[in-house]
Write a protein that holds these residues in place. Structure first.
Motif, PDB file in Angstrom:
ATOM      1  N   GLN A 202       0.769  -1.483  -0.142  1.00 10.12           N
ATOM      2  CA  GLN A 202       0.196   0.056   0.024  1.00 10.12           C
ATOM      3  C   GLN A 202       0.915   1.295  -0.020  1.00 10.12           C
ATOM      4  O   GLN A 202       0.497   2.269  -0.558  1.00 10.12           O
ATOM      5  CB  GLN A 202      -0.830  -0.081   1.255  1.00 10.12           C
ATOM      6  N   LEU A 203       1.941   1.341   0.735  1.00 13.23           N
ATOM      7  CA  LEU A 203       2.855   2.552   0.868  1.00 13.23           C
ATOM      8  C   LEU A 203       3.448   2.665  -0.497  1.00 13.23           C
ATOM      9  O   LEU A 203       3.744   3.761  -0.911  1.00 13.23           O
ATOM     10  CB  LEU A 203       3.884   2.182   1.841  1.00 13.23           C
ATOM     11  N   SER A 204       3.916   1.444  -1.187  1.00 11.26           N
ATOM     12  CA  SER A 204       4.484   1.650  -2.501  1.00 11.26           C
ATOM     13  C   SER A 204       3.264   2.098  -3.589  1.00 11.26           C
ATOM     14  O   SER A 204       3.812   2.986  -4.294  1.00 11.26           O
ATOM     15  CB  SER A 204       5.001   0.230  -2.891  1.00 11.26           C
ATOM     16  N   ALA A 205       2.025   1.730  -3.625  1.00 10.62           N
ATOM     17  CA  ALA A 205       1.168   2.343  -4.359  1.00 10.62           C
ATOM     18  C   ALA A 205       1.020   3.813  -3.977  1.00 10.62           C
ATOM     19  O   ALA A 205       0.909   4.455  -4.829  1.00 10.62           O
ATOM     20  CB  ALA A 205      -0.119   1.559  -4.220  1.00 10.62           C
ATOM     21  N   ALA A 206       0.968   4.217  -2.881  1.00  6.15           N
ATOM     22  CA  ALA A 206       0.760   5.459  -2.450  1.00  6.15           C
ATOM     23  C   ALA A 206       1.718   6.439  -2.980  1.00  6.15           C
ATOM     24  O   ALA A 206       1.629   7.433  -3.247  1.00  6.15           O
ATOM     25  CB  ALA A 206       0.570   5.641  -0.873  1.00  6.15           C
ATOM     26  N   THR A 207       3.050   5.888  -2.757  1.00  5.94           N
ATOM     27  CA  THR A 207       4.214   6.578  -3.343  1.00  5.94           C
ATOM     28  C   THR A 207       3.979   6.973  -4.687  1.00  5.94           C
ATOM     29  O   THR A 207       4.249   8.145  -5.160  1.00  5.94           O
ATOM     30  CB  THR A 207       5.655   5.988  -2.956  1.00  5.94           C
ATOM     31  N   ALA A 208       3.766   6.056  -5.590  1.00  4.62           N
ATOM     32  CA  ALA A 208       3.310   6.128  -7.027  1.00  4.62           C
ATOM     33  C   ALA A 208       2.330   7.205  -7.120  1.00  4.62           C
ATOM     34  O   ALA A 208       2.596   7.980  -8.061  1.00  4.62           O
ATOM     35  CB  ALA A 208       3.139   4.787  -7.575  1.00  4.62           C
ATOM     36  N   GLU A 209       1.370   6.983  -6.760  1.00  2.00           N
ATOM     37  CA  GLU A 209       0.352   7.977  -6.893  1.00  2.00           C
ATOM     38  C   GLU A 209       0.556   9.561  -6.392  1.00  2.00           C
ATOM     39  O   GLU A 209       0.288  10.287  -7.234  1.00  2.00           O
ATOM     40  CB  GLU A 209      -1.017   7.313  -6.037  1.00  2.00           C
ATOM     41  N   THR A 210       1.265   9.496  -5.423  1.00  2.00           N
ATOM     42  CA  THR A 210       1.780  10.999  -4.952  1.00  2.00           C
ATOM     43  C   THR A 210       2.688  11.404  -5.868  1.00  2.00           C
ATOM     44  O   THR A 210       2.638  12.850  -6.010  1.00  2.00           O
ATOM     45  CB  THR A 210       2.394  10.687  -3.489  1.00  2.00           C
ATOM     46  N   THR A 211       3.660  10.446  -6.292  1.00  2.00           N
ATOM     47  CA  THR A 211       4.685  11.279  -7.149  1.00  2.00           C
ATOM     48  C   THR A 211       4.044  11.702  -8.513  1.00  2.00           C
ATOM     49  O   THR A 211       4.268  12.927  -9.230  1.00  2.00           O
ATOM     50  CB  THR A 211       5.694  10.193  -7.483  1.00  2.00           C
ATOM     51  N   ALA A 212       3.076  10.936  -9.147  1.00  2.00           N
ATOM     52  CA  ALA A 212       2.271  11.607 -10.096  1.00  2.00           C
ATOM     53  C   ALA A 212       1.679  12.725 -10.118  1.00  2.00           C
ATOM     54  O   ALA A 212       1.808  13.602 -11.051  1.00  2.00           O
ATOM     55  CB  ALA A 212       1.413  10.324 -10.725  1.00  2.00           C
ATOM     56  N   ALA A 213       1.069  12.831  -8.692  1.00  2.00           N
ATOM     57  CA  ALA A 213       0.280  14.266  -8.777  1.00  2.00           C
ATOM     58  C   ALA A 213       1.230  15.289  -8.281  1.00  2.00           C
ATOM     59  O   ALA A 213       0.904  16.441  -9.019  1.00  2.00           O
ATOM     60  CB  ALA A 213      -0.557  14.131  -7.165  1.00  2.00           C
ATOM     61  N   VAL A 214       2.459  15.171  -7.696  1.00  2.00           N
ATOM     62  CA  VAL A 214       3.335  16.194  -7.433  1.00  2.00           C
ATOM     63  C   VAL A 214       4.011  16.534  -8.920  1.00  2.00           C
ATOM     64  O   VAL A 214       4.486  17.761  -9.134  1.00  2.00           O
ATOM     65  CB  VAL A 214       4.364  16.096  -6.495  1.00  2.00           C
ATOM     66  N   ARG A 215       4.182  15.413  -9.771  1.00  2.00           N
ATOM     67  CA  ARG A 215       4.595  15.857 -10.868  1.00  2.00           C
ATOM     68  C   ARG A 215       4.054  16.966 -11.868  1.00  2.00           C
ATOM     69  O   ARG A 215       4.251  17.910 -12.360  1.00  2.00           O
ATOM     70  CB  ARG A 215       4.851  14.439 -11.741  1.00  2.00           C
ATOM     71  N   GLN A 216       2.449  16.585 -11.461  1.00  2.00           N
ATOM     72  CA  GLN A 216       1.419  17.590 -12.231  1.00  2.00           C
ATOM     73  C   GLN A 216       1.685  18.971 -11.518  1.00  2.00           C
ATOM     74  O   GLN A 216       1.756  20.000 -12.401  1.00  2.00           O
ATOM     75  CB  GLN A 216       0.058  17.255 -11.902  1.00  2.00           C
ATOM     76  N   ILE A 217       2.074  19.022 -10.309  1.00  2.00           N
ATOM     77  CA  ILE A 217       2.400  20.444  -9.914  1.00  2.00           C
ATOM     78  C   ILE A 217       3.563  21.243 -10.339  1.00  2.00           C
ATOM     79  O   ILE A 217       3.402  22.234 -10.753  1.00  2.00           O
ATOM     80  CB  ILE A 217       2.479  20.362  -8.190  1.00  2.00           C
ATOM     81  N   LEU A 218       4.548  20.251 -10.252  1.00  2.00           N
ATOM     82  CA  LEU A 218       5.893  20.903 -10.837  1.00  2.00           C
ATOM     83  C   LEU A 218       5.644  21.267 -12.356  1.00  2.00           C
ATOM     84  O   LEU A 218       6.053  22.585 -12.799  1.00  2.00           O
ATOM     85  CB  LEU A 218       6.873  19.793 -10.871  1.00  2.00           C
ATOM     86  N   THR A 219       5.086  20.427 -13.249  1.00  2.00           N
ATOM     87  CA  THR A 219       4.707  20.976 -14.722  1.00  2.00           C
ATOM     88  C   THR A 219       3.906  22.313 -14.866  1.00  2.00           C
ATOM     89  O   THR A 219       4.142  23.102 -15.669  1.00  2.00           O
ATOM     90  CB  THR A 219       4.115  19.510 -15.224  1.00  2.00           C
ATOM     91  N   HIS A 285       3.786   5.111  15.048  1.00  2.00           N
ATOM     92  CA  HIS A 285       5.235   5.503  14.682  1.00  2.00           C
ATOM     93  C   HIS A 285       5.771   5.161  13.383  1.00  2.00           C
ATOM     94  O   HIS A 285       6.332   5.830  12.652  1.00  2.00           O
ATOM     95  CB  HIS A 285       6.008   5.653  15.787  1.00  2.00           C
ATOM     96  N   ASN A 286       5.703   3.709  13.280  1.00  2.00           N
ATOM     97  CA  ASN A 286       6.167   2.981  12.148  1.00  2.00           C
ATOM     98  C   ASN A 286       5.357   3.687  10.865  1.00  2.00           C
ATOM     99  O   ASN A 286       5.959   3.945   9.860  1.00  2.00           O
ATOM    100  CB  ASN A 286       6.167   1.543  12.013  1.00  2.00           C
ATOM    101  N   PHE A 287       4.023   3.881  10.941  1.00  2.00           N
ATOM    102  CA  PHE A 287       3.203   4.257   9.911  1.00  2.00           C
ATOM    103  C   PHE A 287       3.700   5.631   9.616  1.00  2.00           C
ATOM    104  O   PHE A 287       3.732   5.972   8.332  1.00  2.00           O
ATOM    105  CB  PHE A 287       1.866   4.399  10.150  1.00  2.00           C
ATOM    106  N   SER A 288       3.952   6.585  10.641  1.00  5.14           N
ATOM    107  CA  SER A 288       4.585   8.010  10.291  1.00  5.14           C
ATOM    108  C   SER A 288       5.825   8.211   9.659  1.00  5.14           C
ATOM    109  O   SER A 288       5.998   8.759   8.770  1.00  5.14           O
ATOM    110  CB  SER A 288       4.691   8.736  11.705  1.00  5.14           C
ATOM    111  N   ALA A 289       6.697   7.221  10.139  1.00  2.00           N
ATOM    112  CA  ALA A 289       8.101   6.958   9.367  1.00  2.00           C
ATOM    113  C   ALA A 289       7.849   6.459   7.961  1.00  2.00           C
ATOM    114  O   ALA A 289       8.605   7.075   7.163  1.00  2.00           O
ATOM    115  CB  ALA A 289       8.805   5.931  10.131  1.00  2.00           C
ATOM    116  N   GLY A 290       6.768   5.587   7.770  1.00  3.31           N
ATOM    117  CA  GLY A 290       6.512   5.251   6.311  1.00  3.31           C
ATOM    118  C   GLY A 290       6.266   6.385   5.506  1.00  3.31           C
ATOM    119  O   GLY A 290       6.373   6.443   4.275  1.00  3.31           O
ATOM    120  N   LEU A 291       5.089   7.136   6.084  1.00  6.22           N
ATOM    121  CA  LEU A 291       4.853   8.482   5.439  1.00  6.22           C
ATOM    122  C   LEU A 291       6.005   9.511   5.183  1.00  6.22           C
ATOM    123  O   LEU A 291       6.026   9.858   4.004  1.00  6.22           O
ATOM    124  CB  LEU A 291       3.854   9.176   6.031  1.00  6.22           C
TER     125      LEU A 291
END
Length: 418
Positions: A202-219, A285-291
């Motif tokens: 789930q964290l891996s999927a969330a990372t990919a999802e977030t990266t795509a969204a922030v790429r839109q911000i930069l563009t 705290h493991n969850f927070s560190a994962g974020l």
């Protein structure tokens, strides 16, 4: 004089006149420079959830939505909870003339490029990029604070908090043989584990999802920013709860939270703002560190794709050290986060004590949060003092020459960024 000579002379005079006109004409007026702006994008930890005094929010139809009442649909734009006390407004940002809070409590990566109302449990606001483009029409955007990742299509901070708190409350008031049917079905009574909060997949999927969204911000920023110069600060998340509770919250009336039923202890922790099993704290705290890893990874990936971009990772996981809920015996006094607070029906009156409540009352109170999430959505978010601290963190990140900084609170309350 021949026609040819007259024509040639006229041509020479025309060229000369044009040259003279060019030489003596006053220079065209310079385009007035736009006022500078700082903009906040993302979710509740950026919008100011928990800091109160929420501003009206313009919805997807262009209507300004003030407080619509406690029983209004949670999709109402107002419940983006954009606070003038949010960290963006608390930070000392020299050279910034105006500030725009476009973040929305509950915001997900989807909401960056799409109207939030078009997804399940989304709020009725335009895409954050459309709102950003509007700012870019009138301002030179110099700083963008991005807080994104804690909510996504795999998990959300609200669901994680609700799950672990409800398990504790159910465990405190009901026996192991009693599975009371809350609105969402039976509530488990065991502490939360790492897998209950977010799996590696789930964290891996969330990372990919977030990266795509922030790429839109930069563009988008590259397209709309007046001078092309802007810093983007990627803030992660601070946990509102400590690694362990102050010892006075360990036991009450001879019962700890690994016993069957512990109502007095449950009421004590609720009053202090931390209805949670001690065994759930480490997974939290493991969850927070994962974020934190998620946000850092997004910054690293995009830095390689946008080598000229000014991108800074702001780690705030230790920004509340020593002042988390139930970290001190006087909690919630002196804490930097809002305690969990529920309502008995969507009344607007928060229940601050569960002492003496029976399990039927507890079930009813817990179900209010399920039915009207706005009645409890401030819980476990930074309060006004917490956002002041995060504002100091942002100020440090806005001026650093480093690509990654950590904001840390020392034992005496001093905040350092480095």
């Amino acid at each position: 004089m021949s026609v040819f000579r007259r024509t040639a002379l006229a041509a020479v005079l025309t060229v000369a006149a044009a040259a003279l006109s060019t030489a003596v004409a006053p220079p065209a007026p310079a385009v007035a420079s736009l006022p500078t702006a700082a903009v906040a994008l993302g979710d509740s930890f950026i919008s100011g959830e928990g800091a109160g005094a929420y501003s009206p929010v313009v919805d997807v139809n262009g209507l300004s939505q003030g407080f619509p009442g406690w029983t209004a649909p949670n999709s109402n734009a107002y419940f983006c909870h954009r606070s003038p006390n949010a960290s963006l407004f608390q930070a000392n940002l020299p050279g910034i003339q105006d500030r725009f809070n476009l973040a929305c409590s509950g915001g997900q990566p989807y909401d960056i490029g799409n109207a939030s109302v078009n997804r399940t449990k989304g709020r009725s606001v335009a895409s954050q990029l459309d709102q950003l483009r509007t700012v870019g029409q009138t301002h030179d955007i110099d700083l963008v604070l991005v807080g994104l990742g804690s909510n996504n299509s795999s998990f959300t901070f609200g669901s994680v908090a609700e799950k672990c708190a409800n398990r504790f409350i159910a465990d405190a008031w009901t026996g192991w043989w009693e599975f009371w049917a809350y609105l969402g079905g039976p509530v488990e009574q065991k502490p939360c584990s790492d897998a209950d909060l977010a799996t590696a997949a789930q964290l891996s999927a969330a990372t990919a999802e977030t990266t795509a969204a922030v790429r839109q911000i930069l563009t988008t920023l590259d397209q709309i920013d007046a001078d092309g110069q802007h810093r983007i600060v990627f803030q992660d998340y601070t946990n509102p709860l400590p690694f362990d509770l102050a010892s006075n919250y360990w036991e009450e009336d001879g019962r700890q939270d690994d016993r069957d039923k512990f109502r007095d202890l449950g009421a004590e922790r609720y009053a202090a703002g931390c209805p949670i099993h001690r065994a759930s704290l480490r997974p939290g705290h493991n969850f927070s560190a994962g974020l934190g890893t998620l946000v850092s990874s997004v910054r690293t990936t995009l830095a390689s794709q946008f080598p000229a971009a000014d991108l800074v990772y702001l780690n705030v996981q230790r920004a509340f050290d020593g002042a988390r809920l139930c970290e001190q015996p006087t909690s919630p006094s002196g804490s930097l986060a809002t305690p969990i607070r529920l309502q008995d029906g969507a009344t607007g009156t928060f229940v601050t004590s569960l002492a003496g409540k029976d399990k039927i009352a507890i079930q009813r109170i817990a179900n209010t949060c399920v039915s009207y999430f706005q009645t409890c959505q401030e819980s476990w978010h930074p309060n006004v003092a917490g956002h002041q601290v995060l504002g100091r963190c942002l100020a440090g990140a806005s001026s650093t020459t480093a690509r990654a900084v950590a904001c840390v609170r020392s034992g005496d309350g001093t905040i350092s960024v480095g």
